[in-house]
Motif scaffolding. Structure first.
Motif, mmCIF file in Angstrom:
data_model
loop_
_atom_site.group_PDB
_atom_site.id
_atom_site.type_symbol
_atom_site.label_atom_id
_atom_site.label_comp_id
_atom_site.label_asym_id
_atom_site.label_seq_id
_atom_site.Cartn_x
_atom_site.Cartn_y
_atom_site.Cartn_z
ATOM 1 N N GLY A 50 1.236 -1.280 0.083
ATOM 2 C CA GLY A 50 0.031 0.184 -0.067
ATOM 3 C C GLY A 50 0.617 1.809 -0.132
ATOM 4 N N MET A 51 0.068 2.557 0.305
ATOM 5 C CA MET A 51 0.586 3.530 0.569
ATOM 6 C C MET A 51 1.241 3.928 1.437
ATOM 7 S SD MET A 51 -0.199 5.267 -2.013
ATOM 8 C CE MET A 51 0.402 7.034 -1.479
ATOM 9 N N ILE A 52 1.908 2.836 2.911
ATOM 10 C CA ILE A 52 3.289 3.138 3.386
ATOM 11 C C ILE A 52 3.790 2.119 2.976
ATOM 12 C CG2 ILE A 52 3.739 2.063 5.666
ATOM 13 C CD1 ILE A 52 0.562 2.742 6.692
ATOM 14 N N ALA A 53 4.045 1.389 2.358
ATOM 15 C CA ALA A 53 5.445 0.390 2.084
ATOM 16 C C ALA A 53 5.615 1.685 0.318
ATOM 17 C CB ALA A 53 4.662 -0.725 0.649
ATOM 18 N N LEU A 54 4.943 2.383 -0.075
ATOM 19 C CA LEU A 54 5.410 3.178 -1.525
ATOM 20 C C LEU A 54 6.578 3.832 -0.965
ATOM 21 C CD1 LEU A 54 4.966 3.083 -4.804
ATOM 22 C CD2 LEU A 54 3.290 5.401 -3.966
ATOM 23 N N ARG A 55 6.083 4.678 0.625
ATOM 24 C CA ARG A 55 6.942 6.002 0.434
ATOM 25 C C ARG A 55 7.642 5.335 1.782
ATOM 26 N NH1 ARG A 55 3.845 8.687 -2.347
ATOM 27 N NH2 ARG A 55 2.052 9.594 -1.531
ATOM 28 N N ASP A 56 8.124 3.916 1.678
ATOM 29 C CA ASP A 56 9.364 3.975 2.489
ATOM 30 C C ASP A 56 9.766 3.341 1.379
ATOM 31 O OD1 ASP A 56 10.809 2.002 4.364
ATOM 32 O OD2 ASP A 56 10.646 0.470 4.345
ATOM 33 N N ILE A 57 9.547 2.836 0.069
ATOM 34 C CA ILE A 57 10.789 2.670 -0.952
ATOM 35 C C ILE A 57 10.872 4.127 -1.489
ATOM 36 C CG2 ILE A 57 10.306 2.551 -4.172
ATOM 37 C CD1 ILE A 57 8.576 -0.416 -2.422
ATOM 38 N N GLU A 58 10.403 5.046 -1.535
ATOM 39 C CA GLU A 58 10.154 6.701 -2.855
ATOM 40 C C GLU A 58 11.467 7.037 -1.104
ATOM 41 O OE1 GLU A 58 6.321 7.400 -4.251
ATOM 42 O OE2 GLU A 58 6.496 8.512 -2.094
ATOM 43 N N ALA A 60 14.021 5.154 0.733
ATOM 44 C CA ALA A 60 14.917 4.766 0.316
ATOM 45 C C ALA A 60 15.518 5.140 -0.859
ATOM 46 C CB ALA A 60 14.929 3.760 0.563
ATOM 47 N N LEU A 61 15.019 4.853 -1.551
ATOM 48 C CA LEU A 61 15.331 4.373 -3.678
ATOM 49 C C LEU A 61 15.407 5.788 -4.307
ATOM 50 C CD1 LEU A 61 13.790 0.868 -3.810
ATOM 51 C CD2 LEU A 61 16.456 1.924 -3.642
ATOM 52 N N PHE A 62 14.278 6.448 -3.869
ATOM 53 C CA PHE A 62 13.512 8.466 -4.767
ATOM 54 C C PHE A 62 13.642 9.274 -3.642
ATOM 55 C CE2 PHE A 62 11.531 3.967 -7.519
ATOM 56 C CZ PHE A 62 12.084 4.268 -7.313
ATOM 57 N N PRO A 63 13.858 9.742 -2.793
ATOM 58 C CA PRO A 63 14.541 10.877 -2.280
ATOM 59 C C PRO A 63 13.814 12.071 -2.160
ATOM 60 C CG PRO A 63 16.269 10.347 -1.910
ATOM 61 C CD PRO A 63 15.876 9.070 -2.848
ATOM 62 N N TRP A 64 13.711 12.658 -4.022
ATOM 63 C CA TRP A 64 13.954 13.616 -4.509
ATOM 64 C C TRP A 64 11.887 13.740 -4.747
ATOM 65 C CZ3 TRP A 64 16.371 9.541 -6.194
ATOM 66 C CH2 TRP A 64 15.938 9.602 -7.788
ATOM 67 N N GLN A 65 11.215 12.142 -5.161
ATOM 68 C CA GLN A 65 10.166 11.917 -5.631
ATOM 69 C C GLN A 65 9.068 12.057 -4.443
ATOM 70 O OE1 GLN A 65 10.946 10.490 -9.505
ATOM 71 N NE2 GLN A 65 9.816 8.479 -8.354
ATOM 72 N N GLN A 66 7.899 11.514 -4.784
ATOM 73 C CA GLN A 66 7.165 11.754 -4.112
ATOM 74 C C GLN A 66 5.210 11.151 -5.401
ATOM 75 O OE1 GLN A 66 5.451 14.168 -0.460
ATOM 76 N NE2 GLN A 66 4.361 11.596 0.091
ATOM 77 N N TYR A 67 4.905 9.652 -5.072
ATOM 78 C CA TYR A 67 3.753 9.763 -6.186
ATOM 79 C C TYR A 67 2.487 10.246 -5.202
ATOM 80 C CZ TYR A 67 0.267 6.976 -8.385
ATOM 81 O OH TYR A 67 -0.510 6.396 -9.012
ATOM 82 N N MET A 68 1.797 10.898 -5.734
ATOM 83 C CA MET A 68 -0.404 11.208 -5.378
ATOM 84 C C MET A 68 -1.038 10.782 -6.422
ATOM 85 S SD MET A 68 0.711 13.050 -3.319
ATOM 86 C CE MET A 68 -0.499 13.692 -2.508
#
Length: 112
Positions: A50-58, A60-68
């Motif tokens: 879900g969104m919590i796991a996605l935020r965890d990946i962002e 760690a791997l994509f600190p400059w972006q956030q999917y909305m």
């Protein structure tokens, strides 16, 4: 010269929570490259992801972006039942029937 396919796959970083890593592993995603290919839509379709796991990946791997995700549009209003005799006129009942004991409280102003 770099030959395609000669690079080693990058394992998932330890910064990810164990829940996120386990969810990805259950779906066969074990490298950063696989996460990048699946980000974000295919990741969100994984069971237990879900969104919590996605935020965890962002984080760690994509600190400059956030999917909305896009907000869902409100659904259509349900159709009102129609009267079989009158056709397309909806059946509406706005009459409030008095409850037991209310008759004594409501008096006709013309009968006093």
């Amino acid at each position: 010269m770099i030959i395609a396919g000669s690079l080693r796959p990058t394992p998932l970083p330890e910064k990810l929570s164990s829940r996120t890593r386990n969810t990805l592993a259950r779906s066969g995603i074990t490298t950063v490259e696989q996460v990048m290919d699946a980000y974000p839509i295919r990741l969100l379709k994984l069971p237990g992801f879900g969104m919590i796991a996605l935020r965890d990946i962002e984080k760690a791997l994509f600190p400059w972006q956030q999917y909305m995700p896009a907000r869902k549009k409100p659904g259509r209003k349900p159709k009102l039942p129609t009267d079989p005799i009158l056709g397309s006129f909806p059946i509406v009942c706005d009459v409030a029937f008095p409850q037991e004991g209310d008759m004594n409280k409501q008096r006709d102003p013309y009968i006093e």
